[in-house]
Write a protein that holds these residues in place. Structure first.
Motif, mmCIF file in Angstrom:
data_model
loop_
_atom_site.group_PDB
_atom_site.id
_atom_site.type_symbol
_atom_site.label_atom_id
_atom_site.label_comp_id
_atom_site.label_asym_id
_atom_site.label_seq_id
_atom_site.Cartn_x
_atom_site.Cartn_y
_atom_site.Cartn_z
ATOM 1 N N ASP A 1 76.094 -28.416 6.521
ATOM 2 C CA ASP A 1 76.461 -29.476 5.770
ATOM 3 C C ASP A 1 75.716 -29.215 4.414
ATOM 4 O O ASP A 1 75.876 -30.195 3.459
ATOM 5 C CB ASP A 1 76.025 -30.918 6.250
ATOM 6 C CG ASP A 1 76.578 -31.100 7.744
ATOM 7 O OD1 ASP A 1 78.054 -30.792 7.397
ATOM 8 O OD2 ASP A 1 76.133 -31.619 8.654
ATOM 9 N N SER A 2 75.101 -28.159 4.229
ATOM 10 C CA SER A 2 74.500 -27.801 2.825
ATOM 11 C C SER A 2 75.247 -26.704 2.302
ATOM 12 O O SER A 2 75.814 -25.750 3.079
ATOM 13 C CB SER A 2 72.987 -27.397 3.060
ATOM 14 O OG SER A 2 72.418 -28.424 3.716
ATOM 15 N N GLU A 3 75.127 -26.739 0.945
ATOM 16 C CA GLU A 3 75.738 -25.462 0.420
ATOM 17 C C GLU A 3 74.786 -24.346 0.098
ATOM 18 O O GLU A 3 73.664 -24.533 -0.291
ATOM 19 C CB GLU A 3 76.211 -25.986 -1.357
ATOM 20 C CG GLU A 3 77.305 -26.928 -1.308
ATOM 21 C CD GLU A 3 77.696 -27.291 -2.679
ATOM 22 O OE1 GLU A 3 76.995 -26.779 -3.467
ATOM 23 O OE2 GLU A 3 78.590 -28.234 -2.765
ATOM 24 N N ILE A 4 74.992 -23.109 0.516
ATOM 25 C CA ILE A 4 74.022 -22.174 0.465
ATOM 26 C C ILE A 4 74.444 -21.177 -0.661
ATOM 27 O O ILE A 4 75.456 -20.796 -0.773
ATOM 28 C CB ILE A 4 74.161 -21.419 1.890
ATOM 29 C CG1 ILE A 4 74.147 -22.128 3.035
ATOM 30 C CG2 ILE A 4 73.070 -20.340 2.205
ATOM 31 C CD1 ILE A 4 72.857 -23.313 3.148
ATOM 32 N N TYR A 5 73.267 -20.927 -1.263
ATOM 33 C CA TYR A 5 73.579 -20.103 -2.503
ATOM 34 C C TYR A 5 72.739 -18.684 -2.188
ATOM 35 O O TYR A 5 71.727 -18.865 -1.541
ATOM 36 C CB TYR A 5 73.058 -20.636 -3.708
ATOM 37 C CG TYR A 5 73.569 -21.792 -4.465
ATOM 38 C CD1 TYR A 5 73.935 -21.661 -5.756
ATOM 39 C CD2 TYR A 5 73.992 -22.792 -3.767
ATOM 40 C CE1 TYR A 5 74.862 -22.625 -6.359
ATOM 41 C CE2 TYR A 5 74.518 -23.945 -4.407
ATOM 42 C CZ TYR A 5 75.078 -23.777 -5.420
ATOM 43 O OH TYR A 5 75.635 -24.715 -6.203
#
Length: 297
Positions: A237-241
């Motif tokens: 559910d998180s955006e991973i960079y």
């Protein structure tokens, strides 16, 4: 991740050639492009002002670093000699260009910690009133009436205790607002999964963006894809960079050609791929690394 390489003078020609032949979209990565590029600013006075960074046209998020003293009743910014006066206006300028500006807490020193639950509550209260949308008599605001968009957890030293409480306390300030969140949370962990120092904060589910540092980590001894898959699977559910250094002198540096063929093609397959994080503005100003990252992110 030791992938050191020198940056030849022909890189601009390489980028131009890839553009001409239509490769910039990438055969496997086209559907995963977000165009999001995060950069850390505040680590070297020679990097120029925050406004200049935002006007470069290559970043979408800028993280001011660091608030490197907190937790025991004392607070201090370390911006590597940048004058604090004027940063507030620069923050507003960046935000007017639809860019997000975060403040990173922690860093590489050892003068921060959250020894108790009360210290977590106190730090949250301080951050809200000194840097975010709050205001309270007696709390000095270094950036004036400018408010950063959120807080980044760059916890590189010390105990992981109470960072989950800090995250929840910061997030609770959003309850008084409709249709917007004046407090957004990000984290910048080391690449080897898991990073115990931020694990509890990430477990809250409140951290929207995670910038994984695939560089300068002595504990890292695995393939990028293996670790990347762990991060993206653990926090769907998180955006991973994917965090990369702009300096060829930093362990973990990825040559732009390798970035395109070996990194972008891997990370953009993840449904929660967010973009690329660049460390840092000073190095990027010298190498122009983000110009490649921007086109392929």
């Amino acid at each position: 991740m030791a992938l050191a390489s020198r940056r030849p003078a022909s890189l601009l020609a390489l980028a131009a050639l890839l553009s001409v032949v239509g490769l910039l979209a990438g055969p496997a990565a086209a559907t995963g492009k977000t165009g999001q590029v995060t950069v850390f600013w505040g680590r070297n006075k020679a990097e120029g002002s925050l406004r200049e960074a935002c006007d470069s046209g290559t970043y979408t998020i800028v993280i001011i670093s660091f608030l490197n003293v907190y937790g025991r009743g004392k607070y201090s910014l370390d911006l590597s000699g940048h004058p604090v006066a004027g940063i507030g206006d620069d923050i507003k300028h960046c935000q007017s260009k639809n860019m997000l500006v975060f403040l990173s807490i922690g860093g590489f020193g050892n003068r921060y910690s959250l020894p108790t639950s009360k210290s977590a509550a106190d730090v949250a209260d301080y951050l809200w009133n000194a840097y975010l949308a709050g205001s309270r008599w007696g709390v000095f605001r270094p950036f004036g009436d400018a408010a950063v968009d959120g807080i980044d957890f760059f916890i590189d030293q010390g105990s992981p205790d109470h960072y989950d409480e800090l995250a929840r306390r910061l997030w609770s300030y959003n309850k008084g607002y409709r249709a917007r969140t004046p407090v957004q949370l990000t984290a910048t962990p080391r690449c080897a999964f898991p990073d115990r120092r931020v694990e509890r904060a990430l477990a809250t589910g409140l951290v929207g963006r995670i910038h994984v540092r695939f560089y300068d980590d002595p504990s890292y001894d695995a393939s990028l894809q293996r670790e990347w898959d762990k991060w993206t699977a653990a926090y769907p559910d998180s955006e991973i960079y994917v965090g990369l250094p702009a300096s060829e002198q930093t362990v973990g540096y990825v040559h732009p050609k390798k970035l395109y063929y070996d990194v972008i093609s891997v990370v953009q397959k993840a449904a929660n791929y967010g973009g690329i994080m660049i460390w840092d503005r000073y190095s990027d100003k010298r190498t122009n690394y983000s110009s490649y990252a921007k086109g392929w992110a």
